[in-house]
Design an enzyme around this catalytic site. Structure first.
Site, short mmCIF file in Angstrom:
data_model
loop_
_atom_site.label_atom_id
_atom_site.label_comp_id
_atom_site.label_asym_id
_atom_site.label_seq_id
_atom_site.Cartn_x
_atom_site.Cartn_y
_atom_site.Cartn_z
N LYS A 44 37.21 35.59 39.72
CA LYS A 44 38.18 35.38 38.64
C LYS A 44 38.61 36.71 38.02
CE LYS A 44 36.66 34.22 34.37
NZ LYS A 44 37.19 35.15 33.36
N ASN A 45 37.63 37.57 37.71
CA ASN A 45 37.96 38.79 36.97
C ASN A 45 38.68 39.83 37.82
OD1 ASN A 45 36.86 37.64 34.75
ND2 ASN A 45 35.05 38.98 34.63
N ASP A 56 27.95 39.60 31.74
CA ASP A 56 28.31 38.26 32.20
C ASP A 56 27.15 37.54 32.90
OD1 ASP A 56 30.83 38.51 31.16
OD2 ASP A 56 31.85 38.84 33.07
N ARG A 86 36.45 41.75 20.07
CA ARG A 86 37.17 42.17 21.29
C ARG A 86 38.58 42.70 21.03
NH1 ARG A 86 35.96 37.77 25.91
NH2 ARG A 86 36.09 39.53 27.31
N CYS A 112 37.23 36.02 19.48
CA CYS A 112 36.83 34.96 20.39
C CYS A 112 35.35 34.74 20.16
CB CYS A 112 37.14 35.31 21.83
SG CYS A 112 36.02 36.51 22.50
N ARG A 118 36.73 27.22 33.35
CA ARG A 118 37.51 28.46 33.28
C ARG A 118 37.04 29.45 34.34
NH1 ARG A 118 36.83 31.58 28.34
NH2 ARG A 118 37.94 32.99 29.69
#
Ligand code: UD1
Length: 417
Positions: free
Chosen positions: A22-23, A304, A121, A116, A396
């Site tokens: 995803k990233n 993560d 951030r 968030c 997500r």
């Protein structure tokens, strides 16, 4: 809203194929704005964040056609320069349109992401870098308005090796006049993946993967045809599951060079790590050693993976200190793990995890993407039944998570709430 129901306590065994990252995919999608296209991106994971990025590209005027894990993006007719609040709010990586739009069209209007769940951030370093390249930046009613006739190469020192900031500035610099040097740049594998795609488009970039990246701007770029790299965080999540259930799990396409910090910690925990052909295998220990970790920018231990590793440490045979040094508020999973019997206390940026003999299934609530993954892992190792609600967070970032875990022997199902 769907829920996950997990009947825990099974040893996981078998092999799963890792999806595209995803990233890595998100910046690649936004890099299509740098050249008219048509671009083709393959090995794209089917995730909510990817659909959000595709929706944003479509709102800007791009033609987006996705099928079977690949997408065709034509960006010849970009007619809006604005990333609106409702999209940036759901996915802060939307700010990555800023660099490409500014570089190719000389203007962009992007909503500020705001806070968030895992911290404030800010994007101050993205903006500082663009200003150093000659952009004029104003804040207007919650939006960043940026303009530049043509960006100019500059030497930019990043106070923090920000991943998104490095990506935004690297993309912007590809079409700037002259050479841009990014110092203290992020070194994540996703940065290298983006640089490879940009090189394929005709960009001139050196040093991606080190802390100094040099980009010589060119007049124009060609469309990309690129395959997204495998997801190291998804791979890591399956490997930690093997360690937690005394199982043996192989991740096909998992790249060990991208996961050295995690793999060495798994070995300290007592797991065995081996690579056979294209598959990375982890065999979990019968008894889990407690080890300390501190999250760091790559190549340090990834933030993560912190929540998932904490679930593992909850079952350690001693005490583990887990320090979160990248984000200020990334311990939301702690309260939920405590509800499952984990013994964890927090002081500042450090969680002290005293291992317990076993976790107990409980109803819990997902709070953010990786926190949700840690609850799934805890549920897989716990006695009885764990019911996880608010799993839209998981969707997500993890493609077919429960299907993949089921193929390893887990008893996990998704039910409509
Ligand atoms: C990316 C990843 C995310 C990962 C994170 C760190 C994507 C889509 N997301 O997020 O999964 O957890 O890297 O590995 O790739 N900061 C500033 N000013 C800035 C930019 C960042 O102070 O202008 C701070 C942030 O608040 C944070 C730290 O720097 O504390 C790291 O953030 P950053 O590397 O930018 O993370 P993201 O790119 O948002």
């Amino acid at each position: 809203m769907d829920k996950l129901i997990i009947h825990g306590g099974r040893r996981l065994a078998g092999e799963v194929t890792v999806s595209g990252a995803k990233n890595a995919a998100l910046p690649l999608l936004f890099a299509t704005l740098l050249a008219p296209g048509p671009h083709r991106i393959g090995n794209l994971p089917r995730l909510r964040d990817i659909s959000t990025a595709e929706r944003l590209l479509a709102e800007l005027g791009a033609e987006v056609e996705s099928s079977n894990g690949s997408v065709r993006v034509a960006t010849a007719q970009i007619n809006s320069m604005e990333a609106p609040y409702d999209l940036v709010r759901t996915m802060r990586a939307s700010v990555l349109v800023l660099g490409p739009l500014l570089a190719r069209y000389g203007r962009a209007r992007v909503s500020l992401p705001g806070g968030c769940a895992i911290g404030a951030r800010p994007i101050n370093l993205h903006l500082k870098g663009l200003e150093a390249m000659g952009a004029e930046i104003h804040l207007d009613h919650g939006y960043v308005e940026a303009r530049a006739t043509r960006l100019q190469g500059a030497r930019i020192y990043l106070d923090i090796p920000t991943v998104g900031g490095t990506e935004n500035l690297m993309m912007a610099a590809t079409l700037a006049k002259g050479v841009t040097v990014l110092e203290n740049a992020a070194r994540e594998p996703e940065i290298v993946d983006l640089a490879k795609a940009l090189l394929g488009m005709g960009a001139r970039i050196e040093g991606a993967g080190t802390d100094t990246i040099s980009i010589e701007g060119v007049e124009e770029l060609a469309p990309m045809d690129y395959l997204v790299m495998p997801d190291r965080i998804e791979a890591g999540t399956f490997l930690v599951a093997a360690a937690m259930t005394a199982g043996r799990v192989g991740v096909k396409g998992g790249c060990s060079e991208h996961m050295e910090a995690l793999l060495s910690k798994l070995e300290e925990v007592g797991a065995t790590v081996a690579t056979e052909a294209q598959t990375l295998w982890v065999t979990g220990p019968e008894e889990i050693n407690s080890v300390n970790i501190k999250t760091q920018p790559h190549p340090g231990f990834p933030t993560d993976m912190q929540a998932q590793f904490m679930a593992l440490m909850a079952l350690g045979k001693g005490t583990s200190m887990i320090t979160e040094a990248v984000f200020e508020n990334r311990f939301m999973h702690v309260c939920e793990l405590q509800r499952m019997g984990a013994d964890i206390s927090i002081e500042g940026h450090t969680a002290t995890v005293k291992g317990v003999a076993g976790l107990l299934g409980a109803p819990v609530m997902a709070t953010d993407l990786r926190a949700s993954a840690s609850l799934v892992l805890a549920g897989l190792a716990a006695d009885n039944t764990t019911e996880i609600s608010r799993i839209y967070h998981l969707d997500r970032g993890y493609e077919k998570l429960e299907e993949k875990f089921r193929s390893l022997g887990a008893d996990i199902e998704r039910v409509p709430a």
